[in-house]
Design a protein around this motif. Sequence first.
Motif, mmCIF file in Angstrom:
data_model
loop_
_atom_site.group_PDB
_atom_site.id
_atom_site.type_symbol
_atom_site.label_atom_id
_atom_site.label_comp_id
_atom_site.label_asym_id
_atom_site.label_seq_id
_atom_site.Cartn_x
_atom_site.Cartn_y
_atom_site.Cartn_z
ATOM 1 N N ILE A 30 0.829 -1.206 0.000
ATOM 2 C CA ILE A 30 0.000 0.000 0.000
ATOM 3 C C ILE A 30 0.864 1.257 0.000
ATOM 4 O O ILE A 30 0.430 2.304 -0.490
ATOM 5 C CB ILE A 30 -0.971 0.012 1.196
ATOM 6 C CG1 ILE A 30 -0.208 -0.040 2.539
ATOM 7 C CG2 ILE A 30 -1.955 -1.141 1.108
ATOM 8 C CD1 ILE A 30 -1.108 0.107 3.753
ATOM 9 N N THR A 31 2.088 1.166 0.516
ATOM 10 C CA THR A 31 2.991 2.324 0.472
ATOM 11 C C THR A 31 3.426 2.608 -0.960
ATOM 12 O O THR A 31 3.568 3.763 -1.373
ATOM 13 C CB THR A 31 4.216 2.055 1.345
ATOM 14 O OG1 THR A 31 4.767 0.763 1.006
ATOM 15 C CG2 THR A 31 3.849 2.061 2.822
ATOM 16 N N GLU A 32 3.633 1.564 -1.738
ATOM 17 C CA GLU A 32 4.060 1.718 -3.128
ATOM 18 C C GLU A 32 2.927 2.273 -3.986
ATOM 19 O O GLU A 32 3.169 2.981 -4.965
ATOM 20 C CB GLU A 32 4.507 0.363 -3.667
ATOM 21 C CG GLU A 32 4.958 0.371 -5.113
ATOM 22 C CD GLU A 32 5.298 -1.024 -5.610
ATOM 23 O OE1 GLU A 32 5.040 -1.315 -6.789
ATOM 24 O OE2 GLU A 32 5.823 -1.825 -4.799
ATOM 25 N N LEU A 33 1.682 1.959 -3.638
ATOM 26 C CA LEU A 33 0.523 2.369 -4.430
ATOM 27 C C LEU A 33 -0.005 3.746 -4.055
ATOM 28 O O LEU A 33 -1.018 4.192 -4.603
ATOM 29 C CB LEU A 33 -0.597 1.332 -4.278
ATOM 30 C CG LEU A 33 -0.263 -0.079 -4.776
ATOM 31 C CD1 LEU A 33 -1.409 -1.031 -4.472
ATOM 32 C CD2 LEU A 33 0.042 -0.070 -6.272
ATOM 33 N N GLY A 34 0.642 4.420 -3.125
ATOM 34 C CA GLY A 34 0.189 5.753 -2.719
ATOM 35 C C GLY A 34 -1.067 5.723 -1.879
ATOM 36 O O GLY A 34 -1.815 6.716 -1.844
ATOM 37 N N MET A 35 -1.324 4.631 -1.186
ATOM 38 C CA MET A 35 -2.546 4.509 -0.387
ATOM 39 C C MET A 35 -2.386 5.048 1.032
ATOM 40 O O MET A 35 -3.379 5.217 1.748
ATOM 41 C CB MET A 35 -2.987 3.047 -0.339
ATOM 42 C CG MET A 35 -3.397 2.477 -1.687
ATOM 43 S SD MET A 35 -3.827 0.717 -1.631
ATOM 44 C CE MET A 35 -5.275 0.740 -0.556
ATOM 45 N N GLU A 84 -7.904 5.840 9.735
ATOM 46 C CA GLU A 84 -8.917 6.682 9.098
ATOM 47 C C GLU A 84 -8.874 6.451 7.592
ATOM 48 O O GLU A 84 -7.799 6.254 7.023
ATOM 49 C CB GLU A 84 -8.643 8.163 9.411
ATOM 50 C CG GLU A 84 -8.713 8.478 10.907
ATOM 51 C CD GLU A 84 -8.376 9.924 11.203
ATOM 52 O OE1 GLU A 84 -7.813 10.606 10.291
ATOM 53 O OE2 GLU A 84 -8.650 10.386 12.335
ATOM 54 N N PHE A 85 -10.033 6.467 6.983
ATOM 55 C CA PHE A 85 -10.102 6.204 5.551
ATOM 56 C C PHE A 85 -10.451 7.463 4.774
ATOM 57 O O PHE A 85 -11.326 8.241 5.179
ATOM 58 C CB PHE A 85 -11.140 5.118 5.245
ATOM 59 C CG PHE A 85 -10.686 3.741 5.626
ATOM 60 C CD1 PHE A 85 -9.792 3.047 4.832
ATOM 61 C CD2 PHE A 85 -11.138 3.141 6.795
ATOM 62 C CE1 PHE A 85 -9.355 1.779 5.178
ATOM 63 C CE2 PHE A 85 -10.721 1.877 7.154
ATOM 64 C CZ PHE A 85 -9.823 1.185 6.346
ATOM 65 N N GLY A 86 -9.746 7.641 3.677
ATOM 66 C CA GLY A 86 -10.071 8.679 2.716
ATOM 67 C C GLY A 86 -10.258 8.034 1.358
ATOM 68 O O GLY A 86 -10.190 6.818 1.214
ATOM 69 N N VAL A 87 -10.477 8.841 0.350
ATOM 70 C CA VAL A 87 -10.671 8.340 -1.008
ATOM 71 C C VAL A 87 -9.698 9.058 -1.926
ATOM 72 O O VAL A 87 -9.502 10.274 -1.820
ATOM 73 C CB VAL A 87 -12.123 8.567 -1.488
ATOM 74 C CG1 VAL A 87 -12.296 8.040 -2.911
ATOM 75 C CG2 VAL A 87 -13.107 7.901 -0.551
ATOM 76 N N MET A 88 -9.084 8.313 -2.818
ATOM 77 C CA MET A 88 -8.129 8.902 -3.756
ATOM 78 C C MET A 88 -8.814 9.917 -4.664
ATOM 79 O O MET A 88 -9.980 9.755 -5.031
ATOM 80 C CB MET A 88 -7.498 7.804 -4.627
ATOM 81 C CG MET A 88 -6.494 6.940 -3.926
ATOM 82 S SD MET A 88 -5.723 5.782 -5.111
ATOM 83 C CE MET A 88 -4.471 5.051 -4.052
ATOM 84 N N THR A 89 -8.073 10.921 -5.037
ATOM 85 C CA THR A 89 -8.541 11.863 -6.055
ATOM 86 C C THR A 89 -8.419 11.205 -7.426
ATOM 87 O O THR A 89 -7.773 10.161 -7.588
ATOM 88 C CB THR A 89 -7.710 13.143 -6.029
ATOM 89 O OG1 THR A 89 -6.358 12.821 -6.395
ATOM 90 C CG2 THR A 89 -7.721 13.783 -4.643
ATOM 91 N N GLU A 90 -9.011 11.833 -8.431
ATOM 92 C CA GLU A 90 -8.901 11.314 -9.788
ATOM 93 C C GLU A 90 -7.438 11.240 -10.216
ATOM 94 O O GLU A 90 -7.003 10.277 -10.860
ATOM 95 C CB GLU A 90 -9.691 12.206 -10.759
ATOM 96 C CG GLU A 90 -11.197 12.087 -10.642
ATOM 97 C CD GLU A 90 -11.694 10.712 -11.064
ATOM 98 O OE1 GLU A 90 -11.039 10.066 -11.908
ATOM 99 O OE2 GLU A 90 -12.734 10.278 -10.546
#
Length: 378
Positions: A30-35, A84-90
């Motif tokens: 998840i660190t590599e994927l920018g999560m 905490e959860f967020g959502v990726m931008t486009e």
Amino acid sequence: MPSTSIQPLTTERILQALSLVEDPEIHRPITELGMVGNLTIDTDNRVTVEIRLTVAACPLRDRISREVRDAVLDIPGAAAITVEFGVMTEEQRTTLRKKVRGDEPTIPFAQPGSLTRVYCVISGKGGVGKSSVTVNLAAAMADRGLRVGILDADIHGHSIPAMLGLAARPTQVDRMLMPPTANGVKVISIGMFVEGNEPVVWRGPMLHRALQQFLADVYWGDLDILLVDLPPGTGDIAISLAQLLPTAELVVVTTPQQTAARIAERAGAVAAQTGQRVVGVVENMSWFDAPDGARLALFGTGGGAMVAERLTEILGASCPLLGQIPFDPAVCTTGDLGTPIVQADPNANAANAFRAIAMSLARRPRDIVGLRLAVAPG
């Protein structure tokens, strides 16, 4: 006696721990994927970490949360963690998609060097149990630890999701689709995009485009085997698949009935025109094992052997009978309930036959046609 000291809790140590957590669908850290977003540590060593999901309704958020918590709390000195959860931008989703698939979508199984074995399961006519064969072969392979996917290419008669008890839809990340998994098998089907039992009324060009998207826009990951469930016959979809996956190999399914076998022979003979290879023939519903021990040939005998012999002659290459599967009503019953018989009743005679065929296909060496070999001039 020497004293031991705990290293201070730092952002670097937390990120190192989180690098061991993989996204369950993409199977990359998840660190590599920018999560991983904002990360804070208070004076009491309580950690707060933000995880950016690809979509708000991510079906695997609970699993991600659990694995993130376990990874951080395994660090000596970490007192507590809040996820905490967020959502990726486009923009972030586009970056993720490019990181995983590159700038332009390609069909990974058609690329030189692909190690995925692709088997197209075909039949000459409907009603021979082609889709039941596909799901049971896939489930048997997955049970042995292989990474398996099914592309349901029977656009008009899609049935694979129902036979695997799969109600989930793919997750879309930018222009990339993440296929859901059932019984250890990744699946994509047009049935995931229509409401209820709505029919799909498409003609050739739309069918070709749908197959192309399923192959290029779906993130399959590193599969060992991809099974493609084709519709019966030799129509548009069979031709499109031959163009899109020229090195795919064919598995012909028939019943013992002579009429069904002759039609199956025509389906397999298409390989002579497309340049594909027929791996072999599967005879389904070969006999019925009665409770008194008698073996009853409900649908005749010899169809599978006849198809294998004729295709060997027509194609000029060995086309063996891979196996015979006994007729068992439980194959349909368990399929209707969403569990292949190889998993619902692994000791059944039909389950044993499916497993034997699955392992013979899994053990076959990858065909070198289309592969870029590491050979340098002397």
